[in-house]
Design a protein around this motif. Structure first.
Motif, PDB file in Angstrom:
ATOM      1  N   THR A 119       0.836  -1.190   0.000  1.00  0.00           N
ATOM      2  CA  THR A 119       0.000   0.000   0.000  1.00  0.00           C
ATOM      3  C   THR A 119       0.877   1.249   0.000  1.00  0.00           C
ATOM      4  O   THR A 119       2.054   1.204   0.360  1.00  0.00           O
ATOM      5  N   THR A 120       0.297   2.343  -0.434  1.00  0.00           N
ATOM      6  CA  THR A 120       1.067   3.580  -0.535  1.00  0.00           C
ATOM      7  C   THR A 120       1.573   4.033   0.828  1.00  0.00           C
ATOM      8  O   THR A 120       2.718   4.490   0.955  1.00  0.00           O
ATOM      9  N   PRO A 183       4.579   2.192  -6.088  1.00  0.00           N
ATOM     10  CA  PRO A 183       3.337   2.819  -5.610  1.00  0.00           C
ATOM     11  C   PRO A 183       3.492   4.281  -5.234  1.00  0.00           C
ATOM     12  O   PRO A 183       2.608   5.099  -5.514  1.00  0.00           O
ATOM     13  N   ASP A 186       4.102   6.439  -8.548  1.00  0.00           N
ATOM     14  CA  ASP A 186       2.881   6.550  -9.347  1.00  0.00           C
ATOM     15  C   ASP A 186       1.870   7.487  -8.706  1.00  0.00           C
ATOM     16  O   ASP A 186       1.193   8.261  -9.409  1.00  0.00           O
ATOM     17  N   LYS A 187       1.771   7.453  -7.382  1.00  0.00           N
ATOM     18  CA  LYS A 187       0.821   8.336  -6.725  1.00  0.00           C
ATOM     19  C   LYS A 187       1.259   9.793  -6.811  1.00  0.00           C
ATOM     20  O   LYS A 187       0.438  10.698  -6.996  1.00  0.00           O
ATOM     21  N   GLU A 192      -4.017  10.388  -6.975  1.00  0.00           N
ATOM     22  CA  GLU A 192      -4.792   9.324  -6.341  1.00  0.00           C
ATOM     23  C   GLU A 192      -5.767   8.726  -7.344  1.00  0.00           C
ATOM     24  O   GLU A 192      -6.510   9.428  -8.020  1.00  0.00           O
ATOM     25  N   THR A 195      -3.435   5.656 -12.701  1.00  0.00           N
ATOM     26  CA  THR A 195      -2.262   4.838 -12.969  1.00  0.00           C
ATOM     27  C   THR A 195      -2.146   4.654 -14.471  1.00  0.00           C
ATOM     28  O   THR A 195      -3.083   4.939 -15.225  1.00  0.00           O
TER      29      THR A 195
END
Length: 290
Positions: A119-120, A183, A186-187, A192, A195
């Motif tokens: 997870t981020t 992750p 990319d965020k 949010e 992708t």
């Protein structure tokens, strides 16, 4: 009539301009993603490099304090605990866990693309801990620059084992890049919920940049100094000195990385031999891990 034609011409050109602007934004985003992912992926090789230097520094400090002012080091002060002992423990623990997870992935013959990322929030925690420990460790090395750091002081390891460690470190870096770095990057770049699938060319360029950077770091620094992860605990044990948890974790991380390199080489040889002989691996057999 002329104004109507001008208006019609503007309506025709506007979509082309929008497509060009969108393509330029996509190129910028891909470039930022490649640069960000590549640089953050090098935190793991730098962790092994700094961990080796911290282990060597702690060894020289222990030896020098045992001959001069023994109580100063073993009682410890705030600087030694924060700048040397704490970063050594954190980095050795992170390196051991990451290499162990990468080794388990290859033992199950799974590919990175089929592995779920962290997870981020958890990825941010990992990146924060690693960067904080690296920063504190660098200050700890600078504050004890009188301790000589040289692989010739503690000996050399055999060349095959060193090559296995280099090969495994590359695989561990790819694993670290996929589960933790991707992750967060990319965020930050896409935001949010957004992708974008990496194209084949961008993926190849990213992996090539990682391999080239790791090769440069290996030949310039890491190939000589990484040996301290194994040799320093061995020397301390033969001298009757106490082995601490960071020493054992650092040694464990080295052997886990070398084992990962040997396993990756075995899978590669299996793939090459299967392609030459014409044998197709079964569904449950070894597969090429990308």
């Amino acid at each position: 009539m002329g104004s109507a034609d001008d208006h019609q011409e503007i309506l025709i050109i506007r979509p082309a301009d929008a497509d060009a602007e969108e393509a330029a934004n996509m190129v910028k985003e891909e470039a930022c993603r490649i640069v960000g992912t590549t640089f953050l992926s090098f935190l793991l090789p730098l962790t092994f490099l700094l961990l080796a230097r911290l282990c060597t520094t702690r060894y020289f400090l222990t030896v020098s304090d045992s001959h001069r002012h023994h109580n100063q080091y073993h009682n410890g002060n705030c600087n030694d605990i924060i700048l040397i002992q704490l970063p050594t423990l954190t980095l050795s623990l992170l390196a051991s866990l990451l290499t162990f997870a990468a080794l388990l992935l290859h033992l199950h013959c799974s590919s990175l693309t089929s592995t779920s990322t962290c997870t981020t929030a958890f990825s941010c925690i990992l990146l924060f801990l690693m960067q904080l420990s690296l920063t504190l460790g660098i200050y700890g090395i600078d504050s004890h620059s009188d301790a000589e750091i040289n692989s010739h002081t503690v000996g050399r390891l055999f060349l095959p084992r060193r090559l296995a460690f280099a090969f495994g470190l590359h695989e561990a870096m790819l694993f670290w890049s996929w589960i933790a770095v991707k992750p967060v990057v990319d965020k930050v770049i896409f935001g949010e919920g957004r992708t974008r699938t990496r194209s084949w060319a961008c993926s190849r360029l990213e992996k090539t940049a990682m391999a080239a950077g790791l090769a440069n770091l290996w030949w310039s620094k890491l190939s000589e100094e990484a040996e301290a992860l194994v040799v320093v605990p061995w020397v301390k044990w033969h001298l009757g000195m106490d082995l601490t948890l960071p020493d054992l974790l650092a040694c464990l991380s080295y052997y886990l990385t070398a084992s990962l390199g040997l396993l990756r080489a075995a899978l590669l040889l299996w793939t090459l031999s299967s392609s030459v002989v014409g044998i197709r691996p079964s569904a449950g057999g070894p597969r090429h891990v990308t």
